[in-house]
Design a protein around this motif. Sequence first.
Motif, short mmCIF file in Angstrom:
data_model
loop_
_atom_site.label_atom_id
_atom_site.label_comp_id
_atom_site.label_asym_id
_atom_site.label_seq_id
_atom_site.Cartn_x
_atom_site.Cartn_y
_atom_site.Cartn_z
N PHE A 40 -44.16 3.76 43.17
CA PHE A 40 -44.22 5.45 42.70
C PHE A 40 -45.18 6.16 43.28
N PHE A 41 -46.72 5.50 43.74
CA PHE A 41 -47.53 6.87 44.19
C PHE A 41 -48.07 6.36 45.56
N ASN A 42 -47.41 7.19 46.42
CA ASN A 42 -47.12 6.75 47.56
C ASN A 42 -47.40 8.21 48.45
N ARG A 225 -33.97 7.38 52.16
CA ARG A 225 -34.84 7.10 53.72
C ARG A 225 -36.04 6.80 53.87
N SER A 226 -36.83 6.16 51.89
CA SER A 226 -37.87 5.92 52.19
C SER A 226 -38.24 4.26 50.88
N PRO A 227 -39.08 3.55 51.60
CA PRO A 227 -38.89 2.03 50.98
C PRO A 227 -40.27 2.71 49.46
N SER A 228 -39.99 4.00 49.05
CA SER A 228 -40.79 3.89 47.31
C SER A 228 -39.90 4.49 47.05
N LEU A 229 -40.27 4.22 45.15
CA LEU A 229 -39.45 5.41 43.83
C LEU A 229 -40.53 6.59 44.46
N THR A 230 -41.67 7.30 44.71
CA THR A 230 -42.15 8.23 44.67
C THR A 230 -41.46 9.64 44.80
N PRO A 231 -40.54 9.39 45.75
CA PRO A 231 -39.12 11.07 45.25
C PRO A 231 -38.83 11.31 44.06
N ILE A 232 -38.61 9.70 43.04
CA ILE A 232 -37.54 9.86 41.95
C ILE A 232 -38.50 10.45 40.99
#
Lengths: 274, 254
Positions: A40-42, A225-232
Amino acid sequence: MALSKRQRAQAIRTGQYALLVVVVAALALTADWEQVRKAFFNTEIAGAMFPNVITVALKNTIIYTALGFAFGLALGLVLALMRLSSVAPYRWIAMVYIEVFRGVPALLVFIAIYYGVPIAFQLQFDPLSTVMLALGSVGAAYMAETIRAGIQAVPKGQIEAARSLGMSSARATITIVIPQAFRIILPPLTNELILLTKDSSLIYILGLFREQYELTKFGRETLSRSPSLTPILIAGLCYLIITLPLGHLSRYLEKRTGGKKVSTPESTGLGVSA
Amino acid sequence: MSDVVVEVTGLKKAFGSLEVLKGIDMSVNRGDVVCIIGPSGSGKSTLLRCVNLLEEPTGGKIVVHGVELTDPDVDIDRARTKIGMVFQSFNLFSHLNVLANLTVAQRKVLKRSEQEAQEVALRNLERVGLADKVNAMPNQLSGGQQQRVAIARALSMDPDVMLFDEPTSALDPELVGDVLGVMRQLADEGMTMLVVTHEMQFAREVADRVLFMDGGYVIEEGPAEQVIGAPQHERTQSFLARVLDPTHQGPSGA
């Protein structure tokens, strides 16, 4: 040994704190915080979302919500007046509308409007009008009931006073009843604005272009497009930027009108006879 | 031109199966003050509310200033502008300040200019002694002040007759005098007034005529001195005995 009433209350309070500590500790120890942080915190991905998440997504969410709310409020007022009409078919139509649009998931309504309106009326709306129509027609169903309750909460004496001064029924409604009704329902209307803000996430179904994305669609698109849940996380925080102040406003208004309610019986004389 | 401002003939009013007015005949002459007294539930407020059609009569005829209100085709809004009404619960428009309370109907109904409406409003606020409250909101005023504003609001329409529905019943005792004072002054100025009241002293001193109602009928009517001072009818006597001397009730009272 018997505890006194005060000692027992103290023991129960201590128990409640202990339960809280246990639950929080269990969550903190069992969750894999390192994984959560990675997911979550990328900061790199978060940074890449700016400034578009604000200048496009947040802006669009606000615009869509505002348009939907404006249309919904207008339609809701019409529906509320229809609900209170002395002409029975108006009452029925309003009732059916409200029940259907409240009882069906907003997503289905959006799909129906998106595909149905062009088919039924050979009309092709621009995207913004479609959004306004979709969000507004759902919001109207909820707001209609709130507005109706507000109109009915205006004391009957206000209408009698207006009529006794020679105002027609319509004139009294417009000049006296509706302004007072809106003062009464300002807090619940603010809550409905919050709900509508969140419902605006459903308009992805209307197939918008990139520059028309609102927060949820924007977040999901970035996610793909990104390997992370950060956008959410970022999208969620952006919603809070809108909804937290509104929630605050709603509580403030509630307190203010709540304080007013105390003086209302007095100003209508009812408090004196009580 | 007739001197009768309000003429009621054979007025009947029923709420469902409950008959509240069972055939009322009465009239009010120009410049007269008529007080209606009687026990609660006697129909006196209903009678008053029928005179501006806030209640729809079920039978009979009401003529105010030559206009038959009971005619189904009457322009009731127009007729009501000539009939001032003062309510027990004041009913000031709570979202408008005092000035707007007095001007809103002048502007929207009588189509007066803003300036004229304000002049009329200020003149009438002075009449009730509240010119300094022009910008106050209703909930900032005491009950007595609210009621005087309500009187000024009704006066601002330049009515031919003023109806008062228990105007002091919702007031704290020490505030009653101010409102009665304004009403007394209106009476002295020659306003035609129909007043439902429990203030026997006021009725006795100000009213030209007093009507005693009970059970949906006018039981007794005449000059105040006679109806209140020397009532002829047994029911009037017992009502007045209870009202004027509530602590000395006979055991039959309840």
